[in-house]
Scaffold this active site. Structure first.
Site, PDB file in Angstrom:
ATOM      1  N   TYR A  24      19.454  -2.841  67.878  1.00 28.76           N
ATOM      2  CA  TYR A  24      18.498  -2.043  68.650  1.00 28.76           C
ATOM      3  C   TYR A  24      18.886  -0.570  68.575  1.00 28.76           C
ATOM      4  O   TYR A  24      18.036   0.291  68.317  1.00 28.76           O
ATOM      5  CB  TYR A  24      18.455  -2.533  70.103  1.00 28.76           C
ATOM      6  N   GLU A  46      10.517  -1.443  79.669  1.00 27.21           N
ATOM      7  CA  GLU A  46      11.347  -0.554  80.490  1.00 27.21           C
ATOM      8  C   GLU A  46      11.156  -0.873  81.971  1.00 27.21           C
ATOM      9  O   GLU A  46      12.105  -0.831  82.745  1.00 27.21           O
ATOM     10  CB  GLU A  46      11.040   0.915  80.205  1.00 27.21           C
ATOM     11  N   TRP A  54      19.891  -4.009  79.998  1.00 26.98           N
ATOM     12  CA  TRP A  54      18.962  -3.954  78.868  1.00 26.98           C
ATOM     13  C   TRP A  54      19.151  -5.154  77.941  1.00 26.98           C
ATOM     14  O   TRP A  54      18.207  -5.633  77.334  1.00 26.98           O
ATOM     15  CB  TRP A  54      19.114  -2.634  78.114  1.00 26.98           C
TER      16      TRP A  54
END
Length: 190
Positions: A24, A46, A54
């Protein structure tokens, strides 16, 4: 330093033998992203990440895509209370009513934009590039005047679950700002 001898931002470390964070970081985070559906997906993810790690979102990303019709705003905007209940029962995603309802509501708000499109709207808040990258992750802000303004405008237009911190995380993820640290191998995009 990582196993491949590349210097990365300190957060891009996988501890479970996977390469989700690294990939990522290397391939997506901080790279300019455009496109209505792509930005809608990031806006939703988000919001789902808020209060969570995350890595949790990255691990569930494909499940989110399946649950939210590939983040096609037209399809998600048609979701009903029955769909919300179905998603609340889906253990493969984050089961938070407020976040699920925000994703549906935000699809509708996106489709109601009449004087602009999501891409133009979001990118209008991108600040000028910094003269240099942050020295460390401790030098990276959580909120900026631009993210505060973005959140305010999105809320004015009916978007939900988009506070200044979430807006700034979106700006980082989509390359509106370059928060890769000095020495990180990822090329600057400005």
């Amino acid at each position: 330093m990582s196993a491949d001898d590349r210097v990365r931002c300190a957060w891009a470390v996988d501890s479970d033998g996977s390469s989700l964070y690294r990939d990522y970081h290397d391939l997506e985070w901080g790279r300019p992203l455009h496109g209505r559906d792509e930005l809608y997906e990031r806006l939703c993810l988000e919001a789902f990440q808020s209060g969570l790690s995350w890595i949790t979102i990255l691990r569930k990303r494909e499940a989110f895509r399946a649950a939210f019709a590939g983040f096609d705003p037209e399809a998600v905007a048609r979701y009903t209370e029955r769909d919300v209940e179905r998603l609340l029962g889906d253990a493969s995603i984050v089961r938070n009513r407020a976040k699920i309802e925000a994703s549906v509501s935000n699809a509708r708000a996106l489709l109601e934009l009449s004087d602009t499109d999501l891409d133009t709207l979001l990118w209008s808040f991108a600040p000028p590039p910094r003269p240099s990258r942050p020295a460390t992750v401790n030098d990276v802000p959580a909120v900026t005047p631009e993210s505060t303004a973005m959140a305010k405008e999105l809320k004015r237009r009916g978007f939900k679950f988009v506070g200044p911190t979430t807006a700034y995380a979106l700006m980082q993820a989509t390359g509106m700002v370059d928060d890769h640290v000095v020495g990180c191998w990822v090329p600057a995009t400005a």
